[in-house]
Write a protein that holds these residues in place. Structure first.
Motif, mmCIF file in Angstrom:
data_model
loop_
_atom_site.group_PDB
_atom_site.id
_atom_site.type_symbol
_atom_site.label_atom_id
_atom_site.label_comp_id
_atom_site.label_asym_id
_atom_site.label_seq_id
_atom_site.Cartn_x
_atom_site.Cartn_y
_atom_site.Cartn_z
ATOM 1 N N SER A 41 3.456 -4.918 10.446
ATOM 2 C CA SER A 41 4.059 -4.030 9.454
ATOM 3 C C SER A 41 5.387 -4.623 8.982
ATOM 4 O O SER A 41 6.183 -5.111 9.794
ATOM 5 C CB SER A 41 4.299 -2.664 10.101
ATOM 6 O OG SER A 41 4.943 -1.800 9.194
ATOM 7 N N GLY A 42 5.605 -4.625 7.672
ATOM 8 C CA GLY A 42 6.875 -5.110 7.126
ATOM 9 C C GLY A 42 6.897 -6.604 6.862
ATOM 10 O O GLY A 42 7.869 -7.125 6.303
ATOM 11 N N LYS A 45 2.681 -7.917 3.571
ATOM 12 C CA LYS A 45 1.259 -8.024 3.184
ATOM 13 C C LYS A 45 0.988 -7.440 1.798
ATOM 14 O O LYS A 45 0.309 -8.052 0.976
ATOM 15 C CB LYS A 45 0.362 -7.302 4.214
ATOM 16 C CG LYS A 45 0.487 -7.842 5.624
ATOM 17 C CD LYS A 45 -0.428 -7.117 6.576
ATOM 18 C CE LYS A 45 -0.072 -5.656 6.814
ATOM 19 N NZ LYS A 45 1.230 -5.465 7.488
ATOM 20 N N SER A 46 1.523 -6.234 1.554
ATOM 21 C CA SER A 46 1.257 -5.589 0.261
ATOM 22 C C SER A 46 1.942 -6.352 -0.864
ATOM 23 O O SER A 46 1.342 -6.628 -1.916
ATOM 24 C CB SER A 46 1.751 -4.138 0.265
ATOM 25 O OG SER A 46 1.178 -3.436 1.337
ATOM 26 N N THR A 47 3.199 -6.704 -0.647
ATOM 27 C CA THR A 47 3.987 -7.392 -1.677
ATOM 28 C C THR A 47 3.380 -8.752 -2.011
ATOM 29 O O THR A 47 3.117 -9.076 -3.183
ATOM 30 C CB THR A 47 5.432 -7.610 -1.153
ATOM 31 O OG1 THR A 47 5.954 -6.356 -0.717
ATOM 32 C CG2 THR A 47 6.322 -8.219 -2.213
ATOM 33 N N ILE A 48 3.142 -9.537 -0.990
ATOM 34 C CA ILE A 48 2.646 -10.907 -1.194
ATOM 35 C C ILE A 48 1.182 -10.874 -1.629
ATOM 36 O O ILE A 48 0.765 -11.625 -2.521
ATOM 37 C CB ILE A 48 2.818 -11.735 0.105
ATOM 38 C CG1 ILE A 48 4.288 -11.804 0.515
ATOM 39 C CG2 ILE A 48 2.193 -13.114 -0.045
ATOM 40 C CD1 ILE A 48 5.201 -12.459 -0.483
ATOM 41 N N MET A 150 4.752 4.552 7.945
ATOM 42 C CA MET A 150 4.892 3.756 9.184
ATOM 43 C C MET A 150 6.333 3.792 9.679
ATOM 44 O O MET A 150 7.229 3.260 9.024
ATOM 45 C CB MET A 150 4.488 2.316 8.867
ATOM 46 C CG MET A 150 4.408 1.419 10.069
ATOM 47 S SD MET A 150 2.884 1.757 10.950
ATOM 48 C CE MET A 150 2.957 0.462 12.172
ATOM 49 N N GLY A 178 11.486 -16.741 2.262
ATOM 50 C CA GLY A 178 11.812 -16.977 0.852
ATOM 51 C C GLY A 178 11.434 -15.801 -0.024
ATOM 52 O O GLY A 178 10.861 -14.810 0.449
ATOM 53 N N VAL A 183 6.860 -17.713 -1.765
ATOM 54 C CA VAL A 183 5.852 -17.561 -0.704
ATOM 55 C C VAL A 183 4.453 -17.716 -1.305
ATOM 56 O O VAL A 183 3.597 -18.432 -0.763
ATOM 57 C CB VAL A 183 6.002 -16.191 0.008
ATOM 58 C CG1 VAL A 183 4.882 -15.986 1.026
ATOM 59 C CG2 VAL A 183 7.374 -16.071 0.684
#
Ligand SMILES: Nc1ncnc2c1ncn2[C@@H]1O[C@H](COP(=O)(O)OP(=O)(O)OP(=O)(O)O)[C@@H](O)[C@H]1O
Ligand SMILES: O=C(O)[C@H](O)[C@@H](O)[C@H](O)[C@H](O)CO
Length: 191
Positions: A41-42, A45-48, A150, A178, A183
């Motif tokens: 978590s954190g 995953k969602s962003t990248i 979360m 980065g 990334v």
């Protein structure tokens, strides 16, 4: 998989959208694979994952959207999920991976080898991109994020459960220090 609304997002399927970037002119386009962006978590995953899907022109699935409500409530109450909680969820994610006729990106924690085995039932050629970073940085980002079920208190358990990719698992780790575009550049170079 019939009654559930599709959480698949992103642009329409574009199977040939990912082309060999360093190939000679006229080289055959490479087909974008099915990729799971994994990590605690954190880790991003969602962003990248979303940015990677956008840049590759393939659909994006955020596996958090497939957690049963009971799982979300359990995490929100400060209790980590166990293998039994995660089993039906991973099976559902594997179904989405299996059913996609085109390459795609899924964000999914996939913390253990056995969880990744469960996802590979959907596609034996899945590529796992493991987001890694200094624990303090990831914990800080997770902590600073707002409006998410979360709780930061569960971070310790996420790191405890994480089993990093093994050499015999298709995929690679990527450092997330980065900015997101850098990334994703690295991921696209290595895929
Ligand atoms: N490379 C990055 N640089 C700076 N901030 C980032 C980066 N990646 C993610 N973040 C930020 O860190 C926070 C966590 O990212 P994100 O929600 O994508 O992680 P996650 O792995 O999907 O988490 P979870 O599994 O808990 O949903 C967000 O606020 C996001 O904007
Ligand atoms: O396997 C798990 O413990 C879960 O998937 C978590 O990783 C959460 O879904 C996510 O981190 C919350 O956003």
């Amino acid at each position: 998989m019939t009654s559930q609304p599709s959480p698949l997002g992103g642009p329409p399927p574009a199977p040939d959208a990912h082309r060999a970037e360093s190939g000679e002119a006229g080289a055959a386009p490479t087909k974008f694979p099915k990729v799971v962006v994994m990590g605690v978590s954190g880790s991003g995953k969602s962003t990248i994952g979303q940015l990677l899907a956008e840049r590759a022109g393939v659909p994006f699935l955020d596996s958090d959207d497939l957690h049963p409500q009971a799982n979300k409530e359990k995490m929100a109450a400060g209790e980590p999920l166990d293998d039994l909680d995660r089993k039906p969820w991973l099976e559902l994610v594997a179904e989405f991976l299996r059913d996609s006729e085109v390459g795609m990106v899924a964000a999914c924690s996939a913390l253990k080898h056995s969880y990744r085995d469960a996802l590979r039932i959907g596609d034996p050629d899945l590529v796992f991109v493991q987001l890694t970073g200094v624990r303090e940085l990831i914990t800080q980002r997770q902590h600073d994020r707002k409006n998410h079920f979360m709780p930061p208190a569960l971070m310790q358990s996420q790191f405890d459960v994480l089993e990093p990719l093994r050499d015999d698992e298709r995929g690679f780790p990527v450092d997330v220090a980065g900015d997101p575009d850098d990334v994703v550049d690295e991921i696209l170079r290595r895929l």
